[in-house]
Design an enzyme around this catalytic site. Sequence first.
Site, mmCIF file in Angstrom:
data_model
loop_
_atom_site.group_PDB
_atom_site.id
_atom_site.type_symbol
_atom_site.label_atom_id
_atom_site.label_comp_id
_atom_site.label_asym_id
_atom_site.label_seq_id
_atom_site.Cartn_x
_atom_site.Cartn_y
_atom_site.Cartn_z
ATOM 1 N N SER A 29 0.849 -1.203 0.000
ATOM 2 C CA SER A 29 0.000 0.000 0.000
ATOM 3 C C SER A 29 0.882 1.250 0.000
ATOM 4 C CB SER A 29 -0.893 0.006 1.249
ATOM 5 O OG SER A 29 -1.634 -1.201 1.315
ATOM 6 N N ASP A 88 8.029 3.459 5.433
ATOM 7 C CA ASP A 88 8.211 4.852 5.848
ATOM 8 C C ASP A 88 9.671 5.131 6.175
ATOM 9 O OD1 ASP A 88 5.421 5.619 5.740
ATOM 10 O OD2 ASP A 88 5.165 4.236 7.407
ATOM 11 N N GLY A 100 2.534 4.396 7.714
ATOM 12 C CA GLY A 100 2.240 5.812 7.459
ATOM 13 C C GLY A 100 0.894 5.958 6.762
ATOM 14 N N GLY A 101 0.574 4.917 5.964
ATOM 15 C CA GLY A 101 -0.712 4.922 5.261
ATOM 16 C C GLY A 101 -1.805 4.180 6.019
ATOM 17 N N GLU A 107 -0.587 -5.453 5.844
ATOM 18 C CA GLU A 107 0.743 -5.472 5.209
ATOM 19 C C GLU A 107 1.647 -6.485 5.894
ATOM 20 O OE1 GLU A 107 1.779 -1.359 5.629
ATOM 21 O OE2 GLU A 107 1.210 -0.880 3.569
#
Length: 233
Positions: A29, A88, A100-101, A107
């Site tokens: 992502s 990140d 960060g997302g 993930e």
Amino acid sequence: TMAEEAKKLAAYAAVDNHVQNNQAVGVGSGSTIVYAVDRLAARVRQEKLNIVCVPTSFQARQLILQHSLALSDLDRHPQLDVAIDGADEVDADLTLIKGGGGCLTHEKIVASCAKHFIVIADYSRKDSKVLGQQWKKGVPIEVIPMAYVPVCRTIVRRFGGEAHLRMAVSKAGPVVTDNSNFLLDWKFDGAQNWREVNAAIKMIPGVVDTGLFVDMAERAYFGMEDGSVQVRD
Ligand code: DER
């Protein structure tokens, strides 16, 4: 821009070096992975590759569908040949800060199911000697909403620093993850034993997962501003 070009370099190198025919691929992502999905789709078309893609977020799922790539899941492919994702920050030991997302939980699951977990990043902002050198937003931690205050207090009491609930920008209230949970961002003080800290935070009741990926990445590709690609194993 330079950063976008660097992301593209890293993404293309990872896809070209690690994706073969008849494979199940974990798709990460964020923004760097977009270039990897572009490259994946181009190779599928040109080489008639037979691959399936397992997403790490709603965003990744959208990317897979938008590129008409074959969508699959861990029910059908519990073992993936390769997972490709951004980060990140990457330290000298290939310990990552991710999330960060806000997609760190899926993930990490997808990365853990892959024979090879490959990271792609632009060098200028992501490659550090120690975590915290460039990434200043702290370690993302996914938490069960009803527990976010006690979890926040426990983290600060035990590990120092500050921890804050991640508030949304385009919506009133906190960010809500794909799993309908909240996120804390823990701004740590100084270098830590990331293996120990990750394990300890994971054990706090209410914590779903952390954005610390310890001993998971096999290789990182960094796009450089001079147009080259640097590899760290
Ligand atoms: O949130 C995440 O874990 C993303 O993978 C992030 O770490 C990388 O996002 P970027 O490619 O947009 O920098």
